[in-house]
Motif scaffolding. Sequence first.
Motif, PDB file in Angstrom:
ATOM      1  N   ILE A  38       0.841  -1.216   0.000  1.00 26.43           N
ATOM      2  CA  ILE A  38       0.000   0.000   0.000  1.00 26.43           C
ATOM      3  C   ILE A  38       0.867   1.254   0.000  1.00 26.43           C
ATOM      4  O   ILE A  38       0.637   2.185  -0.782  1.00 26.43           O
ATOM      5  CB  ILE A  38      -0.934   0.011   1.231  1.00 26.43           C
ATOM      6  CG1 ILE A  38      -1.933  -1.161   1.156  1.00 26.43           C
ATOM      7  CG2 ILE A  38      -1.686   1.329   1.328  1.00 26.43           C
ATOM      8  CD1 ILE A  38      -2.852  -1.118  -0.034  1.00 26.43           C
ATOM      9  N   GLN A  41       2.726   2.266  -3.247  1.00 26.28           N
ATOM     10  CA  GLN A  41       1.924   2.832  -4.315  1.00 26.28           C
ATOM     11  C   GLN A  41       1.879   4.353  -4.258  1.00 26.28           C
ATOM     12  O   GLN A  41       1.598   5.001  -5.263  1.00 26.28           O
ATOM     13  CB  GLN A  41       0.479   2.299  -4.249  1.00 26.28           C
ATOM     14  CG  GLN A  41       0.356   0.793  -4.280  1.00 26.28           C
ATOM     15  CD  GLN A  41       0.975   0.172  -5.506  1.00 26.28           C
ATOM     16  OE1 GLN A  41       0.633   0.508  -6.634  1.00 26.28           O
ATOM     17  NE2 GLN A  41       1.911  -0.727  -5.303  1.00 26.28           N
ATOM     18  N   THR A  42       2.138   4.917  -3.074  1.00 29.76           N
ATOM     19  CA  THR A  42       1.963   6.372  -2.936  1.00 29.76           C
ATOM     20  C   THR A  42       3.185   7.087  -2.372  1.00 29.76           C
ATOM     21  O   THR A  42       3.490   8.196  -2.767  1.00 29.76           O
ATOM     22  CB  THR A  42       0.772   6.683  -2.009  1.00 29.76           C
ATOM     23  OG1 THR A  42       0.906   5.936  -0.808  1.00 29.76           O
ATOM     24  CG2 THR A  42      -0.531   6.302  -2.682  1.00 29.76           C
ATOM     25  N   PHE A 119       0.532  11.253  -2.118  1.00 27.38           N
ATOM     26  CA  PHE A 119      -0.751  10.931  -2.748  1.00 27.38           C
ATOM     27  C   PHE A 119      -1.200  12.084  -3.635  1.00 27.38           C
ATOM     28  O   PHE A 119      -1.686  11.874  -4.761  1.00 27.38           O
ATOM     29  CB  PHE A 119      -1.805  10.631  -1.687  1.00 27.38           C
ATOM     30  CG  PHE A 119      -3.066  10.032  -2.236  1.00 27.38           C
ATOM     31  CD1 PHE A 119      -3.236   8.656  -2.281  1.00 27.38           C
ATOM     32  CD2 PHE A 119      -4.082  10.841  -2.733  1.00 27.38           C
ATOM     33  CE1 PHE A 119      -4.391   8.092  -2.810  1.00 27.38           C
ATOM     34  CE2 PHE A 119      -5.233  10.297  -3.261  1.00 27.38           C
ATOM     35  CZ  PHE A 119      -5.390   8.918  -3.294  1.00 27.38           C
ATOM     36  N   ARG A 138      -6.789   1.617  -8.914  1.00 20.48           N
ATOM     37  CA  ARG A 138      -6.844   0.410  -8.091  1.00 20.48           C
ATOM     38  C   ARG A 138      -7.078   0.764  -6.622  1.00 20.48           C
ATOM     39  O   ARG A 138      -7.891   0.132  -5.943  1.00 20.48           O
ATOM     40  CB  ARG A 138      -5.539  -0.375  -8.239  1.00 20.48           C
ATOM     41  CG  ARG A 138      -5.580  -1.753  -7.568  1.00 20.48           C
ATOM     42  CD  ARG A 138      -4.228  -2.456  -7.644  1.00 20.48           C
ATOM     43  NE  ARG A 138      -3.760  -2.545  -9.013  1.00 20.48           N
ATOM     44  CZ  ARG A 138      -2.600  -2.038  -9.443  1.00 20.48           C
ATOM     45  NH1 ARG A 138      -1.810  -1.391  -8.607  1.00 20.48           N
ATOM     46  NH2 ARG A 138      -2.229  -2.182 -10.697  1.00 20.48           N
ATOM     47  N   MET A 139      -6.384   1.787  -6.137  1.00 24.61           N
ATOM     48  CA  MET A 139      -6.523   2.181  -4.731  1.00 24.61           C
ATOM     49  C   MET A 139      -7.901   2.758  -4.443  1.00 24.61           C
ATOM     50  O   MET A 139      -8.514   2.461  -3.409  1.00 24.61           O
ATOM     51  CB  MET A 139      -5.432   3.182  -4.361  1.00 24.61           C
ATOM     52  CG  MET A 139      -4.030   2.598  -4.371  1.00 24.61           C
ATOM     53  SD  MET A 139      -2.791   3.768  -3.820  1.00 24.61           S
ATOM     54  CE  MET A 139      -3.205   3.873  -2.099  1.00 24.61           C
ATOM     55  N   GLN A 140      -8.409   3.591  -5.348  1.00 31.50           N
ATOM     56  CA  GLN A 140      -9.714   4.211  -5.112  1.00 31.50           C
ATOM     57  C   GLN A 140     -10.834   3.169  -5.154  1.00 31.50           C
ATOM     58  O   GLN A 140     -11.790   3.264  -4.385  1.00 31.50           O
ATOM     59  CB  GLN A 140      -9.957   5.326  -6.136  1.00 31.50           C
ATOM     60  CG  GLN A 140      -9.077   6.544  -5.909  1.00 31.50           C
ATOM     61  CD  GLN A 140      -9.490   7.764  -6.722  1.00 31.50           C
ATOM     62  OE1 GLN A 140      -9.408   8.883  -6.256  1.00 31.50           O
ATOM     63  NE2 GLN A 140      -9.938   7.548  -7.949  1.00 31.50           N
ATOM     64  N   LYS A 142     -10.392  -0.092  -4.392  1.00 31.76           N
ATOM     65  CA  LYS A 142     -10.211  -0.994  -3.247  1.00 31.76           C
ATOM     66  C   LYS A 142     -10.715  -0.364  -1.956  1.00 31.76           C
ATOM     67  O   LYS A 142     -11.392  -1.018  -1.147  1.00 31.76           O
ATOM     68  CB  LYS A 142      -8.741  -1.372  -3.109  1.00 31.76           C
ATOM     69  CG  LYS A 142      -8.472  -2.283  -1.919  1.00 31.76           C
ATOM     70  CD  LYS A 142      -7.014  -2.724  -1.871  1.00 31.76           C
ATOM     71  CE  LYS A 142      -6.778  -3.648  -0.679  1.00 31.76           C
ATOM     72  NZ  LYS A 142      -5.383  -4.135  -0.626  1.00 31.76           N
ATOM     73  N   PHE A 143     -10.364   0.914  -1.740  1.00 33.95           N
ATOM     74  CA  PHE A 143     -10.714   1.562  -0.473  1.00 33.95           C
ATOM     75  C   PHE A 143     -11.983   2.412  -0.562  1.00 33.95           C
ATOM     76  O   PHE A 143     -12.357   3.060   0.415  1.00 33.95           O
ATOM     77  CB  PHE A 143      -9.540   2.429   0.009  1.00 33.95           C
ATOM     78  CG  PHE A 143      -8.350   1.622   0.435  1.00 33.95           C
ATOM     79  CD1 PHE A 143      -8.309   1.057   1.701  1.00 33.95           C
ATOM     80  CD2 PHE A 143      -7.296   1.408  -0.426  1.00 33.95           C
ATOM     81  CE1 PHE A 143      -7.213   0.311   2.106  1.00 33.95           C
ATOM     82  CE2 PHE A 143      -6.205   0.655  -0.035  1.00 33.95           C
ATOM     83  CZ  PHE A 143      -6.152   0.098   1.231  1.00 33.95           C
ATOM     84  N   CYS A 191      -9.096   9.581   0.206  1.00 36.46           N
ATOM     85  CA  CYS A 191      -8.293   8.356   0.327  1.00 36.46           C
ATOM     86  C   CYS A 191      -7.239   8.448   1.427  1.00 36.46           C
ATOM     87  O   CYS A 191      -6.893   7.428   2.030  1.00 36.46           O
ATOM     88  CB  CYS A 191      -7.611   8.057  -1.004  1.00 36.46           C
ATOM     89  SG  CYS A 191      -8.756   7.547  -2.308  1.00 36.46           S
ATOM     90  N   ILE A 195      -7.359   5.406   3.828  1.00 38.82           N
ATOM     91  CA  ILE A 195      -6.217   4.490   3.856  1.00 38.82           C
ATOM     92  C   ILE A 195      -5.435   4.671   5.147  1.00 38.82           C
ATOM     93  O   ILE A 195      -4.907   3.703   5.704  1.00 38.82           O
ATOM     94  CB  ILE A 195      -5.319   4.721   2.627  1.00 38.82           C
ATOM     95  CG1 ILE A 195      -6.106   4.420   1.354  1.00 38.82           C
ATOM     96  CG2 ILE A 195      -4.067   3.834   2.695  1.00 38.82           C
ATOM     97  CD1 ILE A 195      -5.355   4.731   0.067  1.00 38.82           C
TER      98      ILE A 195
END
Length: 238
Positions: A38, A41-42, A119, A138-140, A142-143, A191, A195
Amino acid sequence: MAVEGGMKCVKILHYVFLLAFCACAVGLIAVGIEVQYILSQTISQGATPGSVLPVVIIAVGAFLFLVAIVGCCGACKENYCLMITFVIFLSLILLVEVAAAIAGYVFRDKVMSEFNKDFRQQMKDYPKQNSTVLIMDRMQRKFKCCGAANYTDWDTIPLEPKGRVPDSCCVNVTQGCGINFTVKEIHTEGCVETIGGWLRDNVLVVAAAALGIAFVEVLGIVFACCLVKNIQSGYEVM
């Protein structure tokens, strides 16, 4: 040389704790990999607290697993050197876990600050880089979040057509759903906070697990020392 009497019970308990060590090691590795994925990714690459701590968790888990194997071999063969090695390494792991727990607490705000900054940088790169598009979407999804603080952060990003949000912000993701949307049709939560909450929850899980592991490790050290004393006494008798 057989371990007799009450030492047999100690030896059995030692094996039980070794199984617990293996389970804890696998758990640490799993949590560490998930957190590292995680954050990677950012958060920008580099030796920052946010990028180093998950690596430490993974390394401790892997080392704990190897040390458990050493302890198992030492107990099976009743080998004095292996058991001493087990006790020393297990003590070192205990110290590293304490240091990592302290570092995680001290740098928790810095990690979130890095996460927020990077981010937002990823959002700025969204219209330019295909790799960033895949990661952010993908992150948006998923969360179930949108933007850094909230969905309005995308207003400052030059997306086409103007005023849209990425389709990954939509509750039901379909092609073009981010165009001419209504607030009810998208996730409005940011996010960074979403997150960040996930990370905090996992930090609490890791902290609770670390306390449990530390307790098990102390007992493991005690039982191992008992076996070492018994083995050493056997050598002296011989």
